[in-house]
Design a protein around this motif. Sequence first.
Motif, PDB file in Angstrom:
ATOM      1  N   ALA A   8       0.773  -1.105  -0.094  1.00  0.00           N
ATOM      2  CA  ALA A   8      -0.045  -0.173   0.053  1.00  0.00           C
ATOM      3  C   ALA A   8       0.899   1.125  -0.010  1.00  0.00           C
ATOM      4  O   ALA A   8       0.500   2.372  -0.721  1.00  0.00           O
ATOM      5  N   ALA A   9       1.931   1.146   0.810  1.00  0.00           N
ATOM      6  CA  ALA A   9       2.766   2.398   0.816  1.00  0.00           C
ATOM      7  C   ALA A   9       3.576   2.558  -0.538  1.00  0.00           C
ATOM      8  O   ALA A   9       3.930   3.840  -0.976  1.00  0.00           O
ATOM      9  N   ARG A  10       4.143   1.511  -1.066  1.00  0.00           N
ATOM     10  CA  ARG A  10       4.695   1.563  -2.387  1.00  0.00           C
ATOM     11  C   ARG A  10       3.692   2.054  -3.541  1.00  0.00           C
ATOM     12  O   ARG A  10       4.122   3.051  -4.269  1.00  0.00           O
ATOM     13  N   GLU A  12       1.063   4.041  -2.823  1.00  0.00           N
ATOM     14  CA  GLU A  12       0.968   5.575  -2.870  1.00  0.00           C
ATOM     15  C   GLU A  12       2.062   6.336  -3.411  1.00  0.00           C
ATOM     16  O   GLU A  12       1.775   7.440  -4.070  1.00  0.00           O
ATOM     17  N   LEU A  13       3.316   5.829  -3.398  1.00  0.00           N
ATOM     18  CA  LEU A  13       4.671   6.551  -3.961  1.00  0.00           C
ATOM     19  C   LEU A  13       4.409   6.311  -5.429  1.00  0.00           C
ATOM     20  O   LEU A  13       4.644   7.307  -6.192  1.00  0.00           O
ATOM     21  N   LEU A  15       1.635   6.086  -7.263  1.00  0.00           N
ATOM     22  CA  LEU A  15       0.688   7.082  -7.757  1.00  0.00           C
ATOM     23  C   LEU A  15       1.151   8.373  -7.897  1.00  0.00           C
ATOM     24  O   LEU A  15       0.841   9.109  -8.946  1.00  0.00           O
ATOM     25  N   THR A  16       1.794   8.650  -6.923  1.00  0.00           N
ATOM     26  CA  THR A  16       2.450  10.087  -6.794  1.00  0.00           C
ATOM     27  C   THR A  16       3.597  10.342  -7.896  1.00  0.00           C
ATOM     28  O   THR A  16       3.314  11.328  -8.768  1.00  0.00           O
ATOM     29  N   PRO A  21      -3.450  11.687  -9.038  1.00  0.00           N
ATOM     30  CA  PRO A  21      -4.128  12.154  -7.759  1.00  0.00           C
ATOM     31  C   PRO A  21      -5.511  11.623  -7.595  1.00  0.00           C
ATOM     32  O   PRO A  21      -5.884  11.477  -6.474  1.00  0.00           O
ATOM     33  N   LYS A  24      -5.632   8.092  -5.825  1.00  0.00           N
ATOM     34  CA  LYS A  24      -4.911   8.109  -4.486  1.00  0.00           C
ATOM     35  C   LYS A  24      -5.952   7.969  -3.451  1.00  0.00           C
ATOM     36  O   LYS A  24      -5.764   7.106  -2.483  1.00  0.00           O
ATOM     37  N   PRO A  25      -7.063   8.747  -3.312  1.00  0.00           N
ATOM     38  CA  PRO A  25      -8.048   8.724  -2.324  1.00  0.00           C
ATOM     39  C   PRO A  25      -9.056   7.614  -2.227  1.00  0.00           C
ATOM     40  O   PRO A  25      -9.772   7.489  -1.449  1.00  0.00           O
ATOM     41  N   TRP A  27      -8.297   4.373  -4.065  1.00  0.00           N
ATOM     42  CA  TRP A  27      -7.971   3.052  -4.689  1.00  0.00           C
ATOM     43  C   TRP A  27      -8.287   2.000  -3.575  1.00  0.00           C
ATOM     44  O   TRP A  27      -8.569   0.795  -3.887  1.00  0.00           O
ATOM     45  N   ASP A  28      -7.838   2.398  -2.406  1.00  0.00           N
ATOM     46  CA  ASP A  28      -8.336   1.104  -1.304  1.00  0.00           C
ATOM     47  C   ASP A  28      -9.731   0.905  -1.199  1.00  0.00           C
ATOM     48  O   ASP A  28      -9.780  -0.298  -0.987  1.00  0.00           O
TER      49      ASP A  28
END
Length: 272
Positions: A8-10, A12-13, A15-16, A21, A24-25, A27-28
């Motif tokens: 999940a952290a990977r 986010e990076l 997508l940035t 953008p 990002k809010p 996908w989860d």
Amino acid sequence: MTTATIDAARLELLLTELRLPGIKPIWDRLAEQSDKEGWPAARFLAALAEHELADRGRRRIERHMAEARLPAGKTLAAFDFETVPMVSKAQVMALASGDAWLGKGANILLFGPPGVGKSHLAAALGLALVENGWRVLFTRTTDLVQRLQVARRELALESAIAKLDRYDLLILDDIAYVTKDQAETSVLFELIAARYERRSLLITANQPFGEWGKIFPDQAMTLAAIDRLVHHATILEMNVESYRRREALERKRGRGRPAANATIKKTGTSEG
């Protein structure tokens, strides 16, 4: 850390880094729904892409709305068509889509005395066009002319006019207030000539064409400007009594009467 947390952290990076953008809010939540309902991978990816496209469209309209510099509160819903019966609401609504005329570089000319709502209608059309995906700039004619004069003094007039090409529509409000000065009217004429049959203009004017000799310094330039403007144009004439004058008279008549008997009609139009 679990593998899911690391992934999940990977993501986010990534997508940035990919400048996504809109995803990002969301996908989860979509991933959870996809796992729960057993979506195929293609459906999950399509849902993410749709959210990104929708978010980009929203942000694009927000940018275009900010750059349009439209006066606040001037909408077609707030415009009182009953006060200007010679203007067809159906025709204006058709113009608000922009498809039939902006792509051809056609123009709209709004004529009428001060206070009949020309500026309101022009701004409301501009708002509707931005909402439909077009780029618009609303400006007082005198303000734009002054900017172009500065550009001419700096030997950058051609570049300044070319930069205005990014707008599908320029709304020039109150063309009559340009002074009959060679420097002012020549840059205005060059703007009209440069956009001819390529990019559209919407112009509001208090005077009919017969009085445009007060704007341009000579008859030849006047005729040439009018010829380019009307060649592909929709002309709307709003020759009705000023709503501002009408409201002033109604307020005057209402003085001294009981409040319950005093009625002020609001037209919903803006200054002409």
